[in-house]
Enzyme design. Structure first.
Site, PDB file in Angstrom:
ATOM      1  N   GLU A 152       0.853  -1.191   0.000  1.00  0.00           N
ATOM      2  CA  GLU A 152       0.000   0.000   0.000  1.00  0.00           C
ATOM      3  C   GLU A 152       0.887   1.237   0.000  1.00  0.00           C
ATOM      4  OE1 GLU A 152      -3.063   0.092   3.016  1.00  0.00           O
ATOM      5  OE2 GLU A 152      -2.939   2.277   3.195  1.00  0.00           O
ATOM      6  N   GLU A 157      -2.728  11.219   3.308  1.00  0.00           N
ATOM      7  CA  GLU A 157      -3.781  10.946   4.279  1.00  0.00           C
ATOM      8  C   GLU A 157      -3.853  12.122   5.247  1.00  0.00           C
ATOM      9  OE1 GLU A 157      -4.766   6.623   5.635  1.00  0.00           O
ATOM     10  OE2 GLU A 157      -2.595   6.800   5.581  1.00  0.00           O
TER      11      GLU A 157
END
Length: 274
Positions: A152, A157
């Site tokens: 990932e 974020e």
């Protein structure tokens, strides 16, 4: 005067010959080497639902392993739409399929994947405690290898209770948040919810660099993490994901402010160079 005129003509021809017709120079992106080309983009210039040739939807309300509170919907303009040249991903407080919130999770899975390159998104983020927007990538083999073996890459974020702190992270089988061994860093900006910023990675076989507005703030290297697939699964195709989650193990650490909804992430464009 005639010789000077000829010199000017020759000079102009040389300049034009050196320009690449294949690669438009993007606004707010770095001038990259002539060998790198724009291979995929969405400029969000057509209003309505997101372009179905480029984006699919991940649908459901199972918490996605993070105890998130939203139900991700499909082809529902309340949660994902293009208007005024921007992609809008909107999280809403409403009863839907047994959940109290709705949102959207768009992805290029089964449509387009990439191995290496510069992946960038110009975005403005939602505001408020309980919001959790992300621009990120998963390995194409996620359905067979599972997470985190697939790998990932979190390009961006942001959690609303910690406004302005942008995180760039990678997760692998050896290094992931379940083990509290993920590899990442953060950079702080004071206007991520009011202005657009460019979130990007530059990914090669040996490393991944993380950028905000072309400022590199983190690098993760294969030579440091290790050569095995469990340590460095970043030598395979990955697909891109855009979403806004509500609450969850991280986004909901300080609770969810029920008075702020709806909240949206606006995306001006997404571009991939190789």
């Amino acid at each position: 005067m005639k010789p000077l005129f000829l010199v000017k003509i020759v000079a102009l021809a040389i300049v034009l010959a050196c320009k690449s017709p294949e690669v438009p120079l993007p606004t707010n992106s770095p001038i990259v080497s002539g060998a790198r080309k724009l291979v995929w983009s969405d400029e969000f210039d057509k209003s309505g639902l997101p372009d179905s040739t480029k984006w699919g939807y991940e649908v459901g309300g199972n918490g996605w392993g993070n105890n998130e509170l939203q139900f991700y919907t499909s082809r529902r303009s309340e949660n994902a739409r293009v208007e005024n040249g921007k992609l809008i991903i909107e999280a809403r407080k409403e009863a839907y399929q047994g959940k109290s919130y709705t949102s959207a999770r768009l992805l290029t899975k089964n449509k387009t994947t990439w191995t290496y390159g510069r992946i960038e998104a110009m975005a403005k983020l939602p505001k408020g405690v309980g919001t959790w927007p992300a621009v990120w990538m998963l390995g194409k083999n996620i359905s067979t290898a599972g997470w985190p073996r697939s790998g990932e890459i979190d390009i961006m974020e942001h959690v609303g209770f910690d406004e302005g702190v942008i995180h760039g992270t990678v997760h692998t089988e050896a290094y992931n948040h379940a083990k509290k061994t993920e590899k990442g860093s953060a950079i702080t900006l004071n206007d991520v919810t009011t202005k657009f910023h460019l979130y990007a990675i530059e990914w090669t076989a040996d490393k991944i660099d993380f950028f905000v507005d072309d400022q590199k703030y983190y690098t993760v290297e294969k030579s440091v993490l290790g050569n095995s697939e469990a340590q460095w699964p970043f030598e395979q195709p990955f697909f891109l994901i855009l979403n806004v989650a509500v609450g969850g193990n991280w986004g909901g650490q300080k609770g969810v402010d029920e008075t702020i909804w709806p909240q949206r992430m606006e995306v001006d464009y997404v571009r991939v160079y190789q």
